[in-house]
Design a protein around this motif. Structure first.
Motif, PDB file in Angstrom:
ATOM      1  N   ASP A   1     -12.024 -30.486 -38.533  1.00  0.00           N
ATOM      2  CA  ASP A   1     -12.898 -31.584 -38.119  1.00  0.00           C
ATOM      3  C   ASP A   1     -12.433 -32.211 -36.812  1.00  0.00           C
ATOM      4  N   VAL A   2     -11.201 -31.939 -36.430  1.00  0.00           N
ATOM      5  CA  VAL A   2     -10.652 -32.484 -35.183  1.00  0.00           C
ATOM      6  C   VAL A   2     -10.906 -31.488 -34.058  1.00  0.00           C
ATOM      7  N   LEU A   3     -11.675 -31.943 -33.088  1.00  0.00           N
ATOM      8  CA  LEU A   3     -11.991 -31.129 -31.909  1.00  0.00           C
ATOM      9  C   LEU A   3     -11.396 -31.790 -30.676  1.00  0.00           C
ATOM     10  N   TRP A   4     -10.876 -30.974 -29.791  1.00  0.00           N
ATOM     11  CA  TRP A   4     -10.403 -31.445 -28.486  1.00  0.00           C
ATOM     12  C   TRP A   4     -11.223 -30.747 -27.413  1.00  0.00           C
ATOM     13  N   LEU A   5     -11.653 -31.520 -26.437  1.00  0.00           N
ATOM     14  CA  LEU A   5     -12.521 -31.000 -25.381  1.00  0.00           C
ATOM     15  C   LEU A   5     -11.940 -31.349 -24.013  1.00  0.00           C
ATOM     16  N   GLY A   6     -11.563 -30.315 -23.274  1.00  0.00           N
ATOM     17  CA  GLY A   6     -11.135 -30.500 -21.894  1.00  0.00           C
ATOM     18  C   GLY A   6     -12.331 -30.357 -20.981  1.00  0.00           C
ATOM     19  N   THR A   7     -12.589 -31.361 -20.158  1.00  0.00           N
ATOM     20  CA  THR A   7     -13.802 -31.352 -19.353  1.00  0.00           C
ATOM     21  C   THR A   7     -13.524 -30.937 -17.904  1.00  0.00           C
ATOM     22  N   GLY A   8     -14.596 -30.591 -17.220  1.00  0.00           N
ATOM     23  CA  GLY A   8     -14.512 -30.050 -15.879  1.00  0.00           C
ATOM     24  C   GLY A   8     -14.531 -28.538 -15.926  1.00  0.00           C
ATOM     25  N   GLU A   9     -15.368 -27.929 -15.103  1.00  0.00           N
ATOM     26  CA  GLU A   9     -15.543 -26.476 -15.180  1.00  0.00           C
ATOM     27  C   GLU A   9     -14.271 -25.725 -14.776  1.00  0.00           C
ATOM     28  N   VAL A  10     -14.035 -24.621 -15.456  1.00  0.00           N
ATOM     29  CA  VAL A  10     -12.918 -23.736 -15.118  1.00  0.00           C
ATOM     30  C   VAL A  10     -13.301 -22.811 -13.976  1.00  0.00           C
ATOM     31  N   LEU A  11     -14.573 -22.480 -13.891  1.00  0.00           N
ATOM     32  CA  LEU A  11     -15.089 -21.703 -12.759  1.00  0.00           C
ATOM     33  C   LEU A  11     -15.017 -22.586 -11.512  1.00  0.00           C
ATOM     34  N   MET A  12     -14.031 -22.352 -10.667  1.00  0.00           N
ATOM     35  CA  MET A  12     -13.785 -23.251  -9.533  1.00  0.00           C
ATOM     36  C   MET A  12     -14.610 -22.809  -8.316  1.00  0.00           C
ATOM     37  N   ALA A  13     -15.935 -22.876  -8.488  1.00  0.00           N
ATOM     38  CA  ALA A  13     -16.854 -22.452  -7.449  1.00  0.00           C
ATOM     39  C   ALA A  13     -17.277 -23.642  -6.599  1.00  0.00           C
ATOM     40  N   ARG A  14     -18.112 -23.386  -5.592  1.00  0.00           N
ATOM     41  CA  ARG A  14     -18.570 -24.462  -4.707  1.00  0.00           C
ATOM     42  C   ARG A  14     -19.457 -25.455  -5.436  1.00  0.00           C
ATOM     43  N   SER A  15     -20.035 -25.028  -6.579  1.00  0.00           N
ATOM     44  CA  SER A  15     -20.930 -25.905  -7.327  1.00  0.00           C
ATOM     45  C   SER A  15     -20.325 -26.367  -8.645  1.00  0.00           C
ATOM     46  N   SER A  16     -19.026 -26.159  -8.845  1.00  0.00           N
ATOM     47  CA  SER A  16     -18.404 -26.516 -10.116  1.00  0.00           C
ATOM     48  C   SER A  16     -18.208 -28.027 -10.221  1.00  0.00           C
ATOM     49  N   TYR A  17     -18.617 -28.571 -11.361  1.00  0.00           N
ATOM     50  CA  TYR A  17     -18.563 -30.009 -11.548  1.00  0.00           C
ATOM     51  C   TYR A  17     -17.247 -30.454 -12.165  1.00  0.00           C
ATOM     52  N   ALA A  18     -16.810 -31.648 -11.744  1.00  0.00           N
ATOM     53  CA  ALA A  18     -15.594 -32.249 -12.267  1.00  0.00           C
ATOM     54  C   ALA A  18     -15.873 -32.949 -13.588  1.00  0.00           C
ATOM     55  N   GLY A  19     -14.880 -32.951 -14.457  1.00  0.00           N
ATOM     56  CA  GLY A  19     -14.967 -33.689 -15.697  1.00  0.00           C
ATOM     57  C   GLY A  19     -14.326 -35.055 -15.578  1.00  0.00           C
ATOM     58  N   THR A  20     -14.188 -35.706 -16.722  1.00  0.00           N
ATOM     59  CA  THR A  20     -13.551 -37.026 -16.772  1.00  0.00           C
ATOM     60  C   THR A  20     -12.454 -37.044 -17.831  1.00  0.00           C
ATOM     61  N   GLY A  21     -11.701 -35.956 -17.924  1.00  0.00           N
ATOM     62  CA  GLY A  21     -10.526 -35.962 -18.760  1.00  0.00           C
ATOM     63  C   GLY A  21     -10.686 -35.211 -20.064  1.00  0.00           C
ATOM     64  N   ILE A  22      -9.900 -35.641 -21.044  1.00  0.00           N
ATOM     65  CA  ILE A  22      -9.828 -34.987 -22.343  1.00  0.00           C
ATOM     66  C   ILE A  22     -10.504 -35.871 -23.393  1.00  0.00           C
ATOM     67  N   PHE A  23     -11.348 -35.249 -24.222  1.00  0.00           N
ATOM     68  CA  PHE A  23     -12.074 -35.965 -25.268  1.00  0.00           C
ATOM     69  C   PHE A  23     -11.647 -35.440 -26.632  1.00  0.00           C
ATOM     70  N   LYS A  24     -11.816 -36.295 -27.638  1.00  0.00           N
ATOM     71  CA  LYS A  24     -11.426 -35.958 -28.998  1.00  0.00           C
ATOM     72  C   LYS A  24     -12.516 -36.388 -29.971  1.00  0.00           C
ATOM     73  N   SER A  25     -12.766 -35.543 -30.956  1.00  0.00           N
ATOM     74  CA  SER A  25     -13.651 -35.884 -32.063  1.00  0.00           C
ATOM     75  C   SER A  25     -12.899 -35.657 -33.367  1.00  0.00           C
ATOM     76  N   THR A  26     -13.015 -36.581 -34.313  1.00  0.00           N
ATOM     77  CA  THR A  26     -12.388 -36.412 -35.627  1.00  0.00           C
ATOM     78  C   THR A  26     -13.427 -36.176 -36.712  1.00  0.00           C
ATOM     79  N   ASP A  27     -14.688 -35.988 -36.312  1.00  0.00           N
ATOM     80  CA  ASP A  27     -15.763 -35.773 -37.286  1.00  0.00           C
ATOM     81  C   ASP A  27     -16.635 -34.583 -36.905  1.00  0.00           C
ATOM     82  N   ALA A  28     -15.964 -33.511 -36.447  1.00  0.00           N
ATOM     83  CA  ALA A  28     -16.622 -32.239 -36.143  1.00  0.00           C
ATOM     84  C   ALA A  28     -17.690 -32.357 -35.073  1.00  0.00           C
ATOM     85  N   GLY A  29     -17.496 -33.293 -34.141  1.00  0.00           N
ATOM     86  CA  GLY A  29     -18.371 -33.383 -32.976  1.00  0.00           C
ATOM     87  C   GLY A  29     -19.461 -34.418 -33.052  1.00  0.00           C
ATOM     88  N   ARG A  30     -19.528 -35.193 -34.145  1.00  0.00           N
ATOM     89  CA  ARG A  30     -20.584 -36.216 -34.213  1.00  0.00           C
ATOM     90  C   ARG A  30     -20.318 -37.352 -33.243  1.00  0.00           C
TER      91      ARG A  30
END
Length: 785
Positions: A139-168
């Protein structure tokens, strides 16, 4: 769940033995706890605090908008797919799948991909790097944001996110200034212990990169591995038999709007045997130096002594025999193997690897039941059954869930998951969507039911119901009726205008001929075709410069192309000079000098720079034309191109995203610019009432979000719509104040928009969530009747 918006200061471990500190220093890596010297960035990037404060402003404008109850309609398409950059599967419920679309949020399926639900739609970012499920508590999910494809159009994220209820629900757990996270690894026994590989900024240097660790569920973070402000960590692996042993891949890179340095001496592999407290280089047998680029590492599940590394080697090699290569070529993809837990390495592939490996494609996985069977995913997908020495290209029968004429196995692969309990089951994330195999890649199901197309441009016609046209990233040009719905039970009403043999190809500006909408102009690269949809014939109508003219021409990735509002046979096509055709592209002439600033050789890398990005002819005055360029230059002609005037006084030197001549006033023009390619997230939006001689900012109360497009309402002067990297806004008073139209939208980058002049629908093309439509008939200025 309590939302966490700020991270408390880094808790850095300082204890390092003298011997290890000396070894690490010799390798160029600073030990855990050290603080690197130098500035936090190159001075252009917006701070993480400013971005998060702007997001709060975004939410406040949504909450208080008088238009917050207007309902957007998702119209698709879904069948054309989009880029999947991360895949995670529940460890005990194998039909529960999570996928991260590069710029299209996170989606969850509980029925093996038959239907999907978006579960990360209204956060401060839409860009997904890596999804990780805690093995000890799924039920614990960790999400690293920002695209890994480091292309000219790749968008930046805003850090690391966490869910303890399977993404709700989700909480931001910090590291906001990492911007791009390449890998997240959760301790198999402790869901609060997590390792994060932070690539860092795409277009600027910064210190918040390297390898991070939390042991308290994200309340604090230690930076374990840091090289310098140009070197991030792209991958990290945890030994499945020893939780204290880790391997990390550092990557030196740099991108500017005109080029990309994809390798550097800071790249390399490192190992820790004390849970990340200390590190040492493990490069014996590997290439090193300025030509070493991105590295992917993998531990064999069946034998953790065996590791493979897939790396980008930019050193030169001679032309391959039997090919049409001319002159030296970069080596690119190489596969190395270690049989002693990374202490020494041997190159195993012979000859040229049959797929492109680089900054954008670098995935290697090992079959859970066979250390000698490996999969390599680059622009092509390969399999080796002899420990990486020889390879065959993966193909197989493809059965789409929705219609798509995929003639061959697709190109461009970014994510791969192999079922540890059933290695015959393989999930593959590509630019065209998710592919599922149940027979170890012999045949495939194409799960193209996700509305995650990355649109570059949209247009509409006057049919009833009207049709929507657009070009997408790697999924071609499409057309569909405005009555389409994103619904598993709804029929697919969209069709491709063209397809390449891989079932895709980049599509850009796509315009129906106003005099005959069965004739459609569409782009692939800088080539424009006029297609006759009734019989399927098409003709190449790209401008062909006269001898001696081509040498000084430069073309943007997305060439600006418009049809004159005064004559449907008149077309404009922008390089760094402007072409015009008066016979639907049969013949062209150059009608301008260079309309950019001379970029100089230092700004001519592997990407053309000093190019036009936007062209607009006044709907009121024929021959009144404005152009905008990537270097910030704005020019105007009032006599059809015979004379031009530069009108950039008072404007910032930023990339012009859109110039729009007013349909309500001869002398009025609107302009948006973007600092996206400098990691500058400020709002640049202007109005001129004197043909560009002077400009006034109309950013007013908008949050700090790069603006991609500005358009007028067809009925009301002073009513404007803008699409930003996070949503849509409207002003009723010519930019003195703005209201949000984003309340019913997912967080999504809006690349283009148009207001249908008859139906009064606002149609937006998003770069990651396909197309949405909003009825704006009720939006009018206070004096409007």
């Amino acid at each position: 769940m309590r939302r966490v918006d700020r991270l408390r200061p880094l808790a850095i471990t300082a204890a390092v033995t003298v011997a290890v500190a000396t070894a690490v220093a010799a390798s160029g890596v600073r030990p855990a706890g050290s603080r690197p010297a130098g500035p936090a960035s190159d001075g252009q990037a917006t701070s993480a605090d400013a971005r998060m404060a702007s997001w709060q402003r975004h939410l406040e404008l949504e909450r208080t908008s008088p238009f917050r109850d207007l309902a957007w309609r998702a119209v698709g398409p879904t069948f054309s797919g989009g880029r999947i950059e991360s895949i995670a599967v529940h460890p005990s419920r194998p039909f529960t799948i999570y996928v991260g679309a590069g710029s299209g949020n996170v989606w969850k399926s509980e029925n093996d991909g038959t239907t999907w639900t978006p579960i990360f739609e209204h956060e401060s970012t839409f860009a997904v790097g890596e999804i990780a499920i805690a093995p000890s508590n799924p039920d614990v999910l960790w999400l690293g944001t920002g695209e890994v494809l480091m292309a000219r159009s790749s968008y930046a994220g805003t850090g690391i996110f966490k869910s303890t209820d399977a993404g709700r629900t989700w909480a931001n757990m910090g590291l906001q200034d990492t911007q791009h996270i390449g890998r997240v690894v959760v301790d198999p026994e402790d869901p609060d212990t997590v390792y994060v590989a932070a690539i860092g900024h795409n277009f600027s240097t910064n210190e918040t990169r390297g390898l991070y660790k939390t042991t308290d569920g994200g309340r604090s973070w230690d930076r374990l591995l840091y090289v310098n402000e140009r070197v991030g960590v792209i991958d990290v692996e945890l030994d499945p038999t020893d939780r204290r042993t880790l391997y990390a891949a550092a990557w030196e890179r740099d991108r500017k709007p005109w080029g990309h340095v994809v390798a550097g001496p800071g790249s390399g592999l490192y190992k820790s045997t004390d849970a990340g407290r200390t590190w040492r280089s493990i490069g014996r047998g590997l290439p090193s130096g300025p030509d070493l680029g991105r590295i992917g590492i993998e531990i064999a599940p069946s034998n953790p002594r065996v590791l493979y590394a897939l790396l980008d080697n930019e050193a030169s090699r001679p032309p391959a025999p039997g090919t049409n290569e001319r002159g030296p070529q970069p080596i690119r993809g190489e596969v190395y193997r270690s049989d002693d837990r990374g202490e020494s390495w041997t190159k195993v592939n012979t000859g040229v690897l049959g797929t492109t490996i680089g900054y954008d494609w670098n995935v290697l996985k090992i079959s859970p039941d066979d250390e000698n069977q490996i999969y390599v995913a680059g622009n092509r997908f390969l399999i080796s059954r002899d420990g990486g020495r020889t390879y065959s290209q993966v193909g197989g029968t493809i059965v789409p869930l929705q219609y798509k004429a995929a003639r061959e196995f697709p190109l461009d692969h970014h994510a791969l998951w192999i079922d540890p309990a059933n290695p015959d089951r393989v999930l593959l994330g590509t630019d065209h969507g998710l592919y599922v195999s149940h027979d170890r890649t012999a045949s495939w199901l194409l799960v193209n039911t996700l509305p995650i197309s990355e649109f570059y441009a949209v247009a509409v016609d006057m049919a009833e119901p009207y049709n929507i046209y657009g070009g997408t990233q790697d999924n071609a040009a499409v057309v569909g009726p405005s009555t389409s719905r994103v619904d598993p039970e709804a029929p697919n009403l969209w069709q491709h205008i063209y397809l390449d043999r891989w079932g895709g190809g980049d599509g850009f500006v796509t315009l129906p001929d106003p005099a005959d909408p069965s004739h459609i102009y569409y782009f692939t690269g800088r080539t424009v075709f006029l297609k006759h949809m009734t019989d399927g014939t098409q003709v190449n109508v790209t401008p062909r410069p006269a001898p001696g003219e081509a040498e000084d021409l430069r073309y943007n990735w997305m060439v600006p192309f418009v049809i004159s509002p005064h004559d449907p046979a008149t077309l404009y096509y922008g390089a760094n000079r402007l072409f015009r055709s008066t016979d639907r592209g049969a013949a062209w002439q150059l009608i301008s000098p260079d309309l950019t600033s001379d970029p100089g050789p230092d700004r001519q890398g592997n990407i053309p720079f000093g190019t036009l990005t936007s062209v607009s002819e006044s709907p009121r005055v024929a021959g009144l034309i404005y152009t905008g360029a990537d270097d910030g230059t704005v020019q105007v002609t009032r006599d059809g191109g015979r004379s031009w005037t530069r009108v950039t006084e008072g404007l910032p030197s930023k990339w012009v995203s859109r110039v729009t001549a007013s349909r309500h006033d001869d002398a009025t023009v609107y302009l948006s610019l973007t600092g996206f390619r400098e990691d500058d997230f400020a709002t640049y939006l202007y109005r001129s009432g004197d043909y560009g001689r002077t400009w006034t900012s109309i950013a007013a109360n908008l949050p700090a979000e790069p603006v991609n497009v500005v358009q007028e309402d067809p009925r009301w002067p002073g009513v404007l719509y803008v699409g930003t990297d996070l949503g849509v806004y409207v002003t009723l008073d010519d930019g003195r104040s703005w209201q949000s139209l984003s309340a019913g939208l997912p967080t999504t980058p809006v690349y283009d928009l148009v207001v249908h002049p008859r139906d009064l629908d606002l149609v937006i093309g998003t770069h990651g969530r396909s197309i949405f439509v909003l009825d704006v008939a009720s939006i009018r200025p206070p004096s409007g009747r």
